[in-house]
Design a protein around this motif. Structure first.
Motif, PDB file in Angstrom:
ATOM      1  N   MET A   1      -7.671   0.455  -0.345  1.00  0.00           N
ATOM      2  CA  MET A   1      -6.394  -0.189  -0.658  1.00  0.00           C
ATOM      3  C   MET A   1      -5.986   0.082  -2.105  1.00  0.00           C
TER       4      MET A   1
ATOM      5  N   ALA B   1      -4.670   3.517  -2.090  1.00  0.00           N
ATOM      6  CA  ALA B   1      -3.363   3.515  -1.432  1.00  0.00           C
ATOM      7  C   ALA B   1      -2.260   3.047  -2.380  1.00  0.00           C
ATOM      8  N   ARG B   2      -2.576   2.198  -3.330  1.00  0.00           N
ATOM      9  CA  ARG B   2      -1.568   1.698  -4.272  1.00  0.00           C
ATOM     10  C   ARG B   2      -1.213   2.701  -5.361  1.00  0.00           C
TER      11      ARG B   2
ATOM     12  N   CYS C   1     -11.264  -2.406   0.435  1.00  0.00           N
ATOM     13  CA  CYS C   1     -10.563  -2.736  -0.810  1.00  0.00           C
ATOM     14  C   CYS C   1     -10.431  -1.503  -1.710  1.00  0.00           C
TER      15      CYS C   1
ATOM     16  N   LEU D   1     -10.115  -4.438   8.536  1.00  0.00           N
ATOM     17  CA  LEU D   1      -9.452  -3.952   7.319  1.00  0.00           C
ATOM     18  C   LEU D   1      -9.834  -2.509   7.029  1.00  0.00           C
TER      19      LEU D   1
ATOM     20  N   ALA E   1      -3.024   1.987   5.809  1.00  0.00           N
ATOM     21  CA  ALA E   1      -2.742   1.483   4.462  1.00  0.00           C
ATOM     22  C   ALA E   1      -2.530   2.663   3.511  1.00  0.00           C
TER      23      ALA E   1
ATOM     24  N   TRP F   1       1.054  -0.930  10.031  1.00  0.00           N
ATOM     25  CA  TRP F   1      -0.268  -1.225   9.481  1.00  0.00           C
ATOM     26  C   TRP F   1      -0.667  -2.666   9.801  1.00  0.00           C
TER      27      TRP F   1
ATOM     28  N   THR G   1      -7.725  -5.510  -6.728  1.00  0.00           N
ATOM     29  CA  THR G   1      -8.190  -5.065  -5.408  1.00  0.00           C
ATOM     30  C   THR G   1      -9.702  -5.074  -5.258  1.00  0.00           C
TER      31      THR G   1
ATOM     32  N   ALA H   1      -7.451   0.999   7.341  1.00  0.00           N
ATOM     33  CA  ALA H   1      -7.206   1.605   6.031  1.00  0.00           C
ATOM     34  C   ALA H   1      -6.444   2.933   6.091  1.00  0.00           C
TER      35      ALA H   1
END
Length: 176
Positions: free
Chosen positions: A42, A45-46, A39, A123, A130, A153, A84, A127
């Motif tokens: 992630m 990544a955003r 998480c 996950l 991601a 992905w 997240t 990553a």
């Protein structure tokens, strides 16, 4: 092996890595650490996509007012961080439970911990893709490239989860 070595090995020999992880002693803190690490990645990544969205929203204002861009970006980042690192882990726990119930309906008796470990590790192992998806969203923006990387992905994530479910089922059959 270290986590980073195991992540790299997942792209070559996922069954072997997952078999080794599943054969370890049950450790909910380890599974939670995998989930929180995934998480956190992630969230990272955003960030490029968030920066792109905010910078394209009002470029004249950002040039005119020093610090306005930063002030506009911070609440967006805060909301994404909350989503997240607080809500997404809860959603993934629910997903692991639902998948476990669905697998039981199809005759695959998989323990709750095994399903959580498989999903959370998958996950984390996916990553890097991601992160690539986030970079593509930030630098290229919407379009075919972003779609291709997103599908890649998701496909790799499904591959890892399916391999993990198969290996967990196989290990449960051996111990029974």
């Amino acid at each position: 092996m270290s986590v980073s070595t195991d992540i790299a090995a997942m792209y070559r020999r996922p069954a072997e890595v997952l078999r080794r992880l599943l054969s370890r002693e049950v450790s909910e803190p380890r599974a939670l650490a995998y989930l929180m690490g995934a998480c956190a990645l992630m969230f990272v990544a955003r960030l490029p996509a968030l920066s792109r969205e905010v910078s394209l929203s009002d470029p004249e204002r950002w040039a005119r007012e020093p610090g306005a861009y930063s002030e506009a970006l911070q609440p967006v980042m805060g909301g994404t961080l909350l989503a997240t690192l607080i809500f997404l882990p809860l959603i993934f726990y629910v997903i692991a439970f639902v998948v476990q119930i669905i697998l039981r309906a199809f005759g695959r008796k998989l323990g709750g911990y095994d399903m959580r470990l498989v999903l959370f590790w998958s996950l984390l192992a996916a990553a890097p893709l991601a992160l690539l998806n986030g970079l593509t969203a930030g630098f290229v923006g919407p379009g075919p490239a972003l779609t291709i990387v997103g599908v890649l992905w998701f496909a790799v994530l499904l591959w890892f989860v399916a391999t993990g479910v198969r290996e967990a089922h196989r290990l449960a059959g051996e111990s029974a």
